[in-house]
Write an enzyme that holds these catalytic residues in place. Sequence first.
Site, mmCIF file in Angstrom:
data_model
loop_
_atom_site.group_PDB
_atom_site.id
_atom_site.type_symbol
_atom_site.label_atom_id
_atom_site.label_comp_id
_atom_site.label_asym_id
_atom_site.label_seq_id
_atom_site.Cartn_x
_atom_site.Cartn_y
_atom_site.Cartn_z
ATOM 1 N N VAL A 21 -3.985 -2.629 6.230
ATOM 2 C CA VAL A 21 -3.160 -1.523 6.004
ATOM 3 C C VAL A 21 -2.185 -2.101 4.699
ATOM 4 C CG1 VAL A 21 0.289 -1.345 5.541
ATOM 5 C CG2 VAL A 21 -1.333 -1.646 7.940
ATOM 6 N N SER A 22 -2.318 -1.740 3.734
ATOM 7 C CA SER A 22 -2.923 -1.648 1.791
ATOM 8 C C SER A 22 -1.458 -2.118 1.352
ATOM 9 C CB SER A 22 -3.515 -0.188 0.977
ATOM 10 O OG SER A 22 -2.507 0.700 1.384
ATOM 11 N N THR A 23 -1.542 -2.343 0.640
ATOM 12 C CA THR A 23 -0.154 -2.449 -0.492
ATOM 13 C C THR A 23 0.806 -1.679 -0.576
ATOM 14 O OG1 THR A 23 -1.096 -4.399 -1.686
ATOM 15 C CG2 THR A 23 1.141 -4.041 -2.805
ATOM 16 N N ASP A 25 1.359 1.025 1.070
ATOM 17 C CA ASP A 25 1.207 1.439 2.372
ATOM 18 C C ASP A 25 2.778 0.322 2.581
ATOM 19 O OD1 ASP A 25 -0.624 4.111 2.581
ATOM 20 O OD2 ASP A 25 -1.758 2.094 3.496
#
Length: 499
Positions: A21-23, A25
């Site tokens: 999960v990207s920053t 997101d």
Amino acid sequence: MKDNSFKNNSTDKNVGIWIRVSTEDQAQGDSPQHHEERAKAYAKSRGWNVKEVYDLAGQSGKAVMQHPEAKRMMKDIENGHITGLIFSKLARLSRNRRELEDFSDFFNKHQADLISLSEAIDTSTAGGRMFFHLLGVFAQWEREEITERVNASVLTRAKLGKSINGKAPYGYEWKDRKLIVLPEEAAIRRKAYELFVQTRRKGQVARQLNAAGYRTRDGNIWRDTSIARILEESSAKGVYVFNTMKQTGTWRTEAKPESEWGQAQCEPIISEELWNQANQLMEEQLKAWKKPGPAPVHLFSGLAHCICGSKMYVAANNPKYFCRKCTNKIPIVDLENVIREELKAFFGQSERIAQHLKEAGRNLVEKSELLETHRKEIQKVRDEMKRTHQLYVEDKITAQGFGEFYKPAEERLNQLVAELPKLEAEVDFLKVNKLSAEDVTHEAAIYDRWPKLPPDDKRKIVEALIEKVVIGHGEIDITFSHIPTSEELCKNQQRLGFR
């Protein structure tokens, strides 16, 4: 090839859970914990055993195969520790089409399954593999489209003159997408400009700020490079310029076309005149690209220019300034007498006196702001030392750790405390001895005492008042650099004995 039908339907299947999960997101509320619980619930419904969780939270989806967690997962596939990998959707595995294909080949080679919950993909079948590749193409397309939209948005905002978020320049902070002056930093940045114009040395400015106990926003000591950055940045004069650079490599950047630059207005910290003066000095130093030479021997060295544009010099055993290009010359004593008369006229103009008094009030405000910032810094360091000591008392840090944190803070506190009386004295002096028009007029005494002044004092007065002297044939044009501040005149009075 083995028959995978039994393996895929087995209730004794060992699997891993992949979380990426990207920053961005996470900032939107899409938590890694949510994805993990979803995958565990799915594995439980299938009767599978979750052996590992591979956490890549915060990792971008552009390239993931070299990430330590990805390598660990692939090693577990190779040795049979797990035979399947569950993830919420394809884009969470990777947004790079080439990597998605490599993952597919790798899992197929080791007869392991990729399970995408959102797309219901099972790569053990030919149809599943085809669908996997197709969605991989869409995943990369989505990433490239997002990048293009972001770039277009930045460019549009730049052309419209609208600001964008990012790290605020030193002396400012972002509030409601606007740059607002941060007083405690603004006072230090203003002092940096004043010191540079006075000393003309970025390294000297850094040393003086460090010696006074000031630090950068990140708590580091000032260096000539960090001084150069805050001097060059244009927000100090009220114009914030953004979207000027682009990344061309891991460590390389280059300037964007000026047509893509953006500008946003903000409250200035210093006058445009002071900003221009400081940046002109830096530009001249960059062109010269040489170490500072010795202090000038003659009073107007570096200031005297010929009408042809060349500088004028004084040769050994020659009592004249002369131009090497056109042989124009003027006796040293004659030029000094002209300057003496100009000083008398300079201090005798009522409009300059009025401007000076206005400047005196502004300097008092600025110096008071710097004093307040200084006091806040002292309290801030003391609070940090108190917290460190409390941690030591509560046995939360070792004696060694205590020393590593406490000693630098104590050293900085000593610097700040040593500088405090000097700042207080300057503010007190400005308050008590705020010059009246009569006081400034009295500076005309320089005219009478000029012949008796030491050469160093004469040079300081000339540097403070005069930017350039152009000598023609029978004419002398003097350009005054700026109106002297009350602080400069007060110090001159003290040094030269004027009251």
